[in-house]
Write an enzyme that holds these catalytic residues in place. Sequence first.
Site, PDB file in Angstrom:
ATOM      1  N   SER A 288     -60.819 -46.491  -8.698  1.00 35.82           N
ATOM      2  CA  SER A 288     -61.795 -45.802  -8.080  1.00 35.82           C
ATOM      3  C   SER A 288     -62.976 -45.051  -8.787  1.00 35.82           C
ATOM      4  O   SER A 288     -64.083 -44.911  -8.341  1.00 35.82           O
ATOM      5  CB  SER A 288     -61.128 -44.899  -7.149  1.00 35.82           C
ATOM      6  OG  SER A 288     -60.500 -43.818  -7.994  1.00 35.82           O
TER       7      SER A 288
ATOM      8  N   ASP B 247     -64.081 -34.511  -5.529  1.00 41.36           N
ATOM      9  CA  ASP B 247     -63.027 -34.356  -4.649  1.00 41.36           C
ATOM     10  C   ASP B 247     -61.722 -34.135  -5.366  1.00 41.36           C
ATOM     11  O   ASP B 247     -61.576 -33.673  -6.481  1.00 41.36           O
ATOM     12  CB  ASP B 247     -62.922 -35.549  -3.693  1.00 41.36           C
ATOM     13  CG  ASP B 247     -62.551 -37.011  -4.711  1.00 41.36           C
ATOM     14  OD1 ASP B 247     -62.151 -36.843  -5.772  1.00 41.36           O
ATOM     15  OD2 ASP B 247     -62.753 -38.114  -3.768  1.00 41.36           O
TER      16      ASP B 247
ATOM     17  N   HIS C 160     -61.629 -37.281  -8.153  1.00 40.31           N
ATOM     18  CA  HIS C 160     -62.904 -37.928  -8.853  1.00 40.31           C
ATOM     19  C   HIS C 160     -63.803 -36.923  -9.441  1.00 40.31           C
ATOM     20  O   HIS C 160     -64.089 -36.161  -8.915  1.00 40.31           O
ATOM     21  CB  HIS C 160     -63.454 -39.060  -8.066  1.00 40.31           C
ATOM     22  CG  HIS C 160     -62.461 -40.098  -7.421  1.00 40.31           C
ATOM     23  ND1 HIS C 160     -61.898 -39.861  -6.211  1.00 40.31           N
ATOM     24  CD2 HIS C 160     -61.861 -41.161  -7.954  1.00 40.31           C
ATOM     25  CE1 HIS C 160     -61.137 -40.738  -5.976  1.00 40.31           C
ATOM     26  NE2 HIS C 160     -61.062 -41.437  -6.961  1.00 40.31           N
TER      27      HIS C 160
END
Length: 371
Positions: free
Chosen positions: A41, A334, A337
């Site tokens: 991600s 978040d 990340h």
Amino acid sequence: MKMASNGVCAGRGFWVVFLVLLRLGCSEGQRVPAAFVFGDSLVDVGNNNYLPVSFAKADFPHNGMDFPTKKPTGRFSNGKNTADFLAEKLGLPTSPPYLALISSSSKSNSSSSFLTGVSFASGGAGIFDGTDEKYQQSIPLTKQVEYYLAVHENLVQHMGSSGAKKHVAKSIFVVAIGSNDIFGYSGSSKLRKQHTPQQYVNLMASSLKDQLKRLHSYDARKFVFVGLPPIGCCPSQRNQNKTAACNEDTNSWSRMYNTALLTMLKGLQSELNNISYSCLDTYAVVQNFVQNPSAYGFAEVKAACCGLGNLNAKVACLPISQYCPNRQDHVFWDLYHPTEAAARMFIDKVFNGSTQYTYPMDVQQLAAVEV
């Protein structure tokens, strides 16, 4: 897997692609022909949008609020991510998500779509198959490599074996993966009983080596490896401690893997002797952000910008979540990340002139290596 060529591979169409390639190779500021991105991600630019049952998605607000379009794109970020900034430095457009290019609604799944690179990265992915179980669906590294082989086949069909080999060999292969494997080890008593931390990270490095050899056999020669950051310092890990301190176990396993990665790469280079690489010390860069934030323009290193609950880490960045007014001063967007600001600064640190954070060369030097 074979992808539709839309008739480009024959006659006049071939020369159209060839001329496009020539233009790409001569474009001002472009350092390499293409970038092929593998990972999780941290570098996903939208592949997970096309996985119907995946929970690991970022195709909703408040993600993307600072992206040029002001809309969510599938990036786990308020704006651009590491892959975007690396592409900019290389003089390339961001490598598009592979699943978008081959989707049934796409009109651009010819070789011209792949000329400047493709991203296979997927949120939740790991070096090992199965790290995505928590999120139901992602593209593990083995599958990402299989997708690359399909792209390589397509390029060979349209450029010829020699043309594709030269194009790919001069390109950059970005590998940013491993965090989910460490999280998987941390959260599994079964894995911890089966393997010591050292055994586990050695298995990670060995499994990665197998996939790198597959890529090498299909003409990959220049690699950028994004080492693991101090993942124990992300908000989700701090939230597990009453003092909001970093999780030193996961941090130590990250450092352990980074060492195993370097050892493996040195051996692989001796074994293959025609590969070049730049290994990025993500751990050191992010640790500096966390330990001395004001020196880098940051004010908040513990809490996420977007989320709910303690440290904004009880609930992920969802449409119901709150977000900070100033994303520039947060290291974390978040619970896992980095913000766009942290991603940009990271690439600035490792792209050129920083032997402190890169081994054995920086990314700019790697791009200039003759193949």
